[in-house]
Design a protein around this motif. Structure first.
Motif, PDB file in Angstrom:
ATOM      1  N   GLU A  78       1.049  -1.216   0.028  1.00  0.00           N
ATOM      2  CA  GLU A  78       0.119  -0.056  -0.067  1.00  0.00           C
ATOM      3  C   GLU A  78       1.036   1.153  -0.015  1.00  0.00           C
ATOM      4  N   PRO A  79       0.404   2.221  -0.791  1.00  0.00           N
ATOM      5  CA  PRO A  79       1.214   3.451  -0.709  1.00  0.00           C
ATOM      6  C   PRO A  79       1.365   4.188   0.555  1.00  0.00           C
ATOM      7  N   TYR A  80       2.671   4.453   1.250  1.00  0.00           N
ATOM      8  CA  TYR A  80       2.923   5.028   2.398  1.00  0.00           C
ATOM      9  C   TYR A  80       2.634   6.573   2.666  1.00  0.00           C
ATOM     10  N   PHE A  81       2.695   7.075   1.305  1.00  0.00           N
ATOM     11  CA  PHE A  81       2.565   8.494   1.137  1.00  0.00           C
ATOM     12  C   PHE A  81       1.786   8.683  -0.286  1.00  0.00           C
ATOM     13  N   ILE A  82       0.870   9.697  -0.204  1.00  0.00           N
ATOM     14  CA  ILE A  82      -0.005   9.979  -1.402  1.00  0.00           C
ATOM     15  C   ILE A  82       0.189  11.399  -1.639  1.00  0.00           C
ATOM     16  N   PRO A  83       0.826  11.730  -2.869  1.00  0.00           N
ATOM     17  CA  PRO A  83       1.038  13.162  -2.962  1.00  0.00           C
ATOM     18  C   PRO A  83      -0.351  14.089  -2.997  1.00  0.00           C
ATOM     19  N   GLY A  84      -0.191  15.169  -2.230  1.00  0.00           N
ATOM     20  CA  GLY A  84      -1.608  15.902  -1.993  1.00  0.00           C
ATOM     21  C   GLY A  84      -2.322  15.416  -0.791  1.00  0.00           C
ATOM     22  N   TYR A  85      -2.024  14.323  -0.432  1.00  0.00           N
ATOM     23  CA  TYR A  85      -3.010  13.893   0.572  1.00  0.00           C
ATOM     24  C   TYR A  85      -2.209  13.566   1.919  1.00  0.00           C
ATOM     25  N   GLY A  86      -0.869  13.083   1.714  1.00  0.00           N
ATOM     26  CA  GLY A  86      -0.246  12.710   3.020  1.00  0.00           C
ATOM     27  C   GLY A  86       0.042  11.173   3.186  1.00  0.00           C
ATOM     28  N   ARG A  87       0.267  10.778   4.601  1.00  0.00           N
ATOM     29  CA  ARG A  87       0.308   9.427   4.939  1.00  0.00           C
ATOM     30  C   ARG A  87      -0.921   8.569   4.303  1.00  0.00           C
ATOM     31  N   GLY A  88      -0.551   7.638   3.586  1.00  0.00           N
ATOM     32  CA  GLY A  88      -1.670   6.791   2.917  1.00  0.00           C
ATOM     33  C   GLY A  88      -2.663   5.921   3.685  1.00  0.00           C
ATOM     34  N   LYS A  89      -2.837   6.485   4.893  1.00  0.00           N
ATOM     35  CA  LYS A  89      -4.010   5.754   5.914  1.00  0.00           C
ATOM     36  C   LYS A  89      -5.306   6.110   5.250  1.00  0.00           C
ATOM     37  N   ALA A  90      -6.293   5.693   5.801  1.00  0.00           N
ATOM     38  CA  ALA A  90      -7.639   5.806   5.556  1.00  0.00           C
ATOM     39  C   ALA A  90      -8.109   7.195   5.728  1.00  0.00           C
ATOM     40  N   ASN A  91      -7.499   7.692   6.743  1.00  0.00           N
ATOM     41  CA  ASN A  91      -7.884   9.168   7.019  1.00  0.00           C
ATOM     42  C   ASN A  91      -6.431   9.726   7.678  1.00  0.00           C
ATOM     43  N   ASN A  92      -6.452  11.034   7.540  1.00  0.00           N
ATOM     44  CA  ASN A  92      -5.283  11.908   8.421  1.00  0.00           C
ATOM     45  C   ASN A  92      -5.617  13.053   8.495  1.00  0.00           C
ATOM     46  N   LEU A  93      -4.731  13.957   9.171  1.00  0.00           N
ATOM     47  CA  LEU A  93      -4.853  15.231   9.374  1.00  0.00           C
ATOM     48  C   LEU A  93      -3.604  16.099   8.883  1.00  0.00           C
ATOM     49  N   GLY A  94      -4.124  17.222   8.291  1.00  0.00           N
ATOM     50  CA  GLY A  94      -2.950  17.877   7.598  1.00  0.00           C
ATOM     51  C   GLY A  94      -3.127  19.474   7.819  1.00  0.00           C
ATOM     52  N   ILE A  95      -2.020  20.035   7.266  1.00  0.00           N
ATOM     53  CA  ILE A  95      -2.217  21.571   7.594  1.00  0.00           C
ATOM     54  C   ILE A  95      -1.258  22.360   6.407  1.00  0.00           C
ATOM     55  N   THR A  96      -1.776  23.447   6.022  1.00  0.00           N
ATOM     56  CA  THR A  96      -1.267  24.220   4.975  1.00  0.00           C
ATOM     57  C   THR A  96      -0.930  25.606   5.683  1.00  0.00           C
ATOM     58  N   TYR A  97       0.048  26.334   5.481  1.00  0.00           N
ATOM     59  CA  TYR A  97       0.229  27.712   5.847  1.00  0.00           C
ATOM     60  C   TYR A  97       0.352  28.667   4.630  1.00  0.00           C
ATOM     61  N   ASN A  98      -0.594  29.403   4.460  1.00  0.00           N
ATOM     62  CA  ASN A  98      -0.653  30.017   3.139  1.00  0.00           C
ATOM     63  C   ASN A  98      -0.402  31.762   3.207  1.00  0.00           C
ATOM     64  N   ILE A  99       0.458  32.126   2.030  1.00  0.00           N
ATOM     65  CA  ILE A  99       0.525  33.394   1.809  1.00  0.00           C
ATOM     66  C   ILE A  99      -0.428  33.754   0.394  1.00  0.00           C
TER      67      ILE A  99
END
Lengths: 235, 165
Positions: free
Chosen positions: A208-229
């Motif tokens: 199974e993919p460990y990391f999915i581009p744009g999604y993060g860790r390849g688990k069924a769900n995860n939490l992420g953050i962006t810091y934007n300008i």
């Protein structure tokens, strides 16, 4: 592999500090100015903003094996609805120190969705607090290599574990909470916190993919953050 | 305005705490070995039965042309969970007594699996075919051909009434 936990703390502090940019004295001035227009109907089109996520750069600078570059284009409709498109490119090239398993991928991704400005009736505020949804997709190939598996009972047999160019499509949904503040003229800064849930993913027999581009860790769900300008275009 | 700022600050701190809390240790499976599970049942009543006390199960695999054996089970239980070899065939001999025994031969596909780089790779199996003798046992039914590290029943072994306790 260097764990991104420390950088998460640092980014959390940076993101929280963005609240300090909320200029209280500007609020009062803006409130007076906008009070006269309180009853005016807002125009449908309120402008377009472009933004970049600097979290990906900072994350890698702070030692993460993950690099993410991401830009967004967002329209402001009625100061209430913000349809948004996010495009990016993410890569990871890492070997776990404990398991000695190697994983590598790099690919573009996109997300499309809508933000809703919770405080749309408080137009005197120099910023936005938004709740939004996204649909994300990435098509990528990954390599994964692990130490040979050695039979624990009949111990002379070892099986190589190396799977390259595993072609995978992944889609996901995101619930996005965002906060941004106007710091100078058309310039905004802010962050989003994203709860992501995988919708679909190509299955492979051996990994199974460990990391999915744009999604993060390849688990069924995860939490992420962006810091934007973010820059609001002058038209 | 003060209320809004307070609300936003609390919300932000709560979200950040949630984010930091999610960066914990990986959840690797406690059981990292895939075992084939055989449940023992009475062929007439379908009721669960136990192997006779003192029964043992020997696993055999041919490694580099040599037959290697290992005792893989020796409990009086109503089921047995036994490992498979990394070759394409594993044979089990159930010794009920010194003179009474049955042989079960599994042909299987070996499937290395990497679920997370923070957890060791696992070996899964898929049963392709099987055969057996019927000295004490009556029959064997394949329930689930996929053998993973999860505790699932793969086979039911049916005994005639007097063969097991």
């Amino acid at each position: 592999m260097k764990r991104p936990l420390i950088s998460t703390y640092i980014i959390a502090v940076v993101a929280l500090s963005s609240l300090l940019l909320w200029p209280a004295n500007l609020h009062a001035q803006a409130k007076k100015t906008l009070a006269a227009d309180k009853n005016a109907e807002p125009e449908l089109y309120q402008g377009v903003s472009v933004g970049v996520d600097v979290f990906g750069f900072l994350n890698q600078a702070l030692g993460s094996d993950i690099m993410t570059t991401e830009a967004s284009v967002e329209a402001n409709l009625l100061n209430k609805f913000f349809p948004v498109v996010e495009l990016g490119y993410a890569s990871i090239n890492t070997t776990n120190d404990e398991t000695d398993i190697f994983y590598k991928t790099s690919a573009p991704f996109f997300r499309v969705g809508l933000n809703y400005n919770v405080f749309h009736q408080k137009s005197h505020l120099p910023g936005y607090f938004t709740v939004g949804l996204r649909y994300g997709f990435s098509s990528f190939k990954y390599d994964v290599q692990a130490p040979d598996l050695v039979d624990p009972n009949w111990g002379h047999t070892s099986i190589p574990v190396s799977y390259n160019a595993q072609k995978t499509n992944a889609s996901w949904a995101e619930l996005v909470l965002g906060l941004r503040a106007n710091v100078y003229k058309g310039l905004y800064t802010g962050f989003t916190v994203r709860y992501r849930a995988r919708l679909g993913m190509t299955e492979h027999e051996n990994s199974e993919p460990y990391f999915i581009p744009g999604y993060g860790r390849g688990k069924a769900n995860n939490l992420g953050i962006t810091y934007n300008i973010i820059y609001k275009l002058p038209f | 305005m003060k209320n809004i700022k307070t609300t936003l600050s609390i919300l932000s701190i709560a979200l950040m705490a949630l984010l930091v809390a999610c960066g914990g240790e990986p959840e690797c499976p406690l059981n990292s070995v895939s075992m084939a599970r055989f449940d023992f049942r009475d062929s007439k009543t379908q009721a669960s039965v136990k192997l006779t006390t003192g029964a043992t199960v020997t696993g055999l695999a041919t490694i580099d042309g040599a037959l290697e054996t290992d005792t893989v089970f020796n409990k009086a239980e109503s089921y047995m969970s036994v490992p498979l070899s990394y070759t394409s065939q594993t044979t089990y001999v159930i010794h009920y007594t010194e003179t009474m025994r049955d042989t079960i031969e599994l042909k299987h596909k070996n499937i290395p699996f990497v679920s997370d780089i923070e957890c060791p790779a696992l070996m899964y199996y898929e049963v392709e075919s099987f055969r057996y003798t019927t000295h004490a046992l009556d029959s064997i039914k394949l329930v689930n051909p996929k053998i993973t590290n999860e505790e699932t029943i793969n086979f039911n072994i049916y005994y005639r009434g007097s063969s097991a306790e």
